[in-house]
Design an enzyme around this catalytic site. Structure first.
Site, PDB file in Angstrom:
ATOM      1  N   GLU A 126       0.823  -1.214   0.000  1.00 23.91           N
ATOM      2  CA  GLU A 126       0.000   0.000   0.000  1.00 23.91           C
ATOM      3  C   GLU A 126       0.856   1.263   0.000  1.00 23.91           C
ATOM      4  O   GLU A 126       0.425   2.306  -0.470  1.00 23.91           O
ATOM      5  CB  GLU A 126      -0.921   0.022   1.235  1.00 23.91           C
ATOM      6  CG  GLU A 126      -2.282  -0.587   0.977  1.00 23.91           C
ATOM      7  CD  GLU A 126      -3.278  -0.377   2.125  1.00 23.91           C
ATOM      8  OE1 GLU A 126      -2.924   0.204   3.152  1.00 23.91           O
ATOM      9  OE2 GLU A 126      -4.417  -0.837   1.970  1.00 23.91           O
TER      10      GLU A 126
ATOM     11  N   LYS B 265     -14.434  -0.011  -3.876  1.00 24.50           N
ATOM     12  CA  LYS B 265     -15.542   0.334  -2.969  1.00 24.50           C
ATOM     13  C   LYS B 265     -16.666   1.018  -3.740  1.00 24.50           C
ATOM     14  O   LYS B 265     -17.845   0.749  -3.500  1.00 24.50           O
ATOM     15  CB  LYS B 265     -15.046   1.268  -1.860  1.00 24.50           C
ATOM     16  CG  LYS B 265     -14.102   0.605  -0.894  1.00 24.50           C
ATOM     17  CD  LYS B 265     -13.727   1.553   0.226  1.00 24.50           C
ATOM     18  CE  LYS B 265     -12.593   0.988   1.055  1.00 24.50           C
ATOM     19  NZ  LYS B 265     -12.012   1.959   1.953  1.00 24.50           N
TER      20      LYS B 265
ATOM     21  N   HIS C   1       8.649 -26.591  -1.416  1.00 28.17           N
ATOM     22  CA  HIS C   1       7.991 -27.706  -2.097  1.00 28.17           C
ATOM     23  C   HIS C   1       6.817 -27.228  -2.943  1.00 28.17           C
ATOM     24  O   HIS C   1       6.013 -28.028  -3.393  1.00 28.17           O
ATOM     25  CB  HIS C   1       7.554 -28.744  -1.057  1.00 28.17           C
ATOM     26  CG  HIS C   1       8.720 -29.274  -0.272  1.00 28.17           C
ATOM     27  ND1 HIS C   1       9.343 -30.464  -0.561  1.00 28.17           N
ATOM     28  CD2 HIS C   1       9.419 -28.730   0.761  1.00 28.17           C
ATOM     29  CE1 HIS C   1      10.357 -30.656   0.268  1.00 28.17           C
ATOM     30  NE2 HIS C   1      10.418 -29.608   1.082  1.00 28.17           N
TER      31      HIS C   1
END
Ligand code: PA5
Length: 446
Positions: A285, A420, A306
């Site tokens: 951010e 949003k 792995h």
């Protein structure tokens, strides 16, 4: 040794005077408050300025919640969630729930998603348990935690009544604004303030992190003490050569400028997995904007050797790796001898697991460096509250320096608003009528 050491001898970077000057200037800007985003620099002196009264009132509220509940649901998202979770996972025992006796209440997180199943299953699992809630939201209006809080507030009031609910709910929010502040004042909840000048992802050392951690039994004074040491070690008067935060910021920026666009943070201790998650938010951010920024990724080792090991060893050469290396485990466990030796492991008889883990770490580092992945090593002595406090502040300070070095404002996050607007439009939130029409027309066309 100092609490934390940076080893960048396997990064291929040599620190030029120009780089050092940039880092020194960036650190000076954080202290003078003359850089971009300077209204969000409250975190810089937060550890040293934290007073006894503040710590004591957090501890007092934690004691009250602990005395009333055996599960405390901590509601928040992003910077109002990840810090507490990171420290809790680092310092807690992952198998505590298997013990017959619990010394501390269990802290569980909610409001970091909108999953119906997650929230249902949590509520369901808590039916027979005594509960309390900490709700954390700086803005007081974030949708995910607001939904979770509505559900858990209702549950607490239904079970215990409104009067008792007041003693079982604590809020951490803005000093004056937002729906949560209004609600907390009206209902009479214990309330803690997130300072105006501390952004979410830099807020772990405020009550945002400290209250849930104190509830869980973490020594928050040791945590703050470690952060104070880091504040002092990374202060403006420390030259970039002697400042671990500046060193880390310089090396990662030098690598980015050479085309290393992805940083993988890894550790050989699974306890640090959520420190990785917190770090990803902090750096993602802060730096990912204006079409630039290192992409922060993470691995937990040796497990991810792995799965991601192949890519790291031989995939696109745009990566570099930063390893948090823990010198000593807290506990001791040795590998036994087996007379049949069918598993062929007797060559390890008597060795501590940490010795094997250490050899894995050294071997992996050499292999990755040989494969063209530069390595930065951040060494800490052990995982305890003081060291974790140091680590948190170190990463915050390095992030501020690094963000200024890369020419962005590390303290805003304009990009998180885009989703949003669409979500509110789709949910027909009042005030989004026009956006709702536009998004629906667009979806029909697509
Ligand atoms: O770092 C940030 O600013 C964000 O991650 C916020 O912490 C997150 O969006 C939650 O916001 P709030 O605390 O206002 O609910």
């Amino acid at each position: 040794m100092s609490v934390l050491k940076i080893d960048f001898s396997k990064s291929g970077v040599s620190l030029t005077d120009a780089l050092k000057a940039e880092a020194a200037k960036a650190n000076a800007l954080l202290h003078s408050g003359e850089g971009a985003g300077n209204d969000f620099l409250g975190w810089v002196a937060l550890p040293s300025s934290m007073g006894e009264a503040e710590l004591a009132s957090v501890e007092e509220c934690a004691r009250r919640l602990r005395s009333r509940a055996d599960v405390v649901v901590c509601i928040g998202i992003g910077g109002s969630y990840l810090g507490a979770r990171a420290v809790l996972e680092a310092l807690g025992n992952p198998f505590e729930h298997l013990r017959p006796q619990h010394d501390n209440p269990t802290v569980i997180f909610a409001g970091q998603n909108i999953s119906e199943d997650y929230t249902y299953q949590l509520l369901d699992a808590l039916r027979e348990r005594s509960i309390a809630v900490i709700v954390i939201s700086k803005s007081g209006t974030t949708t995910e935690p607001a939904i979770a809080f509505r559900i858990f507030k209702e549950e607490i009031e239904r079970r215990y009544g409104k009067d008792e609910a007041r003693h079982r709910i604590a809020a951490v929010t803005d000093s004056a604004r937002g729906a949560l502040k209004t609600l907390a004042d009206r209902e009479g909840y214990a309330t803690f303030v997130i300072p105006d000048d501390v952004g979410g992802r830099f807020s772990v050392l405020t009550p945002v992190g400290l209250l849930p951690l104190a509830v869980a039994g973490v020594d928050i004074r040791a945590l703050v003490h470690g952060a104070r040491e880091a504040e002092s070690d990374t202060a403006c008067d420390k030259g970039p050569d002697n400042n671990p935060a500046a060193l880390y910021a310089m090396v990662r920026n030098a690598l980015y400028r050479e085309g290393r666009k992805i940083e993988i943070l890894g550790s050989y201790e699974p306890a640090l997995q959520y420190i990785n998650e917190w770090w990803k938010q902090l750096y993602g951010e802060s730096e990912g904007k204006e079409g630039k920024g290192i992409f922060p990724a993470s691995v937990t080792l040796t497990a991810d050797l792995h799965s991601m090991g192949q890519y790291i060893q031989e995939g696109e050469r745009t990566l570099f790796e930063t390893v948090i290396s823990v010198a000593s485990p807290v506990h001791e466990l040795r590998i036994g001898t087996d007379s049949d030796n069918l598993d062929g492991l007797n060559y390890l008889s008597g060795k501590r697991l940490s010795e094997v883990n250490r050899m894995a770490e050294i071997g992996v580092c050499l292999a990755h460096v040989d494969g063209g992945v530069p390595n930065i090593r951040i060494e800490i002595e052990r995982i305890d509250a003081r060291t974790v406090g140091y680590l948190l502040y170190f990463f915050e300070k390095a992030c501020g320096i690094s963000g200024y070095m890369s020419g962005v404002n590390p303290f805003n996050q304009p990009g998180v608003e885009a989703y949003k607007k669409n979500m509110f439009a789709l949910l027909e939130k009042p005030g989004y009528e026009e956006a709702a029409r536009a998004v629906k027309a667009r979806l029909e066309k697509e």
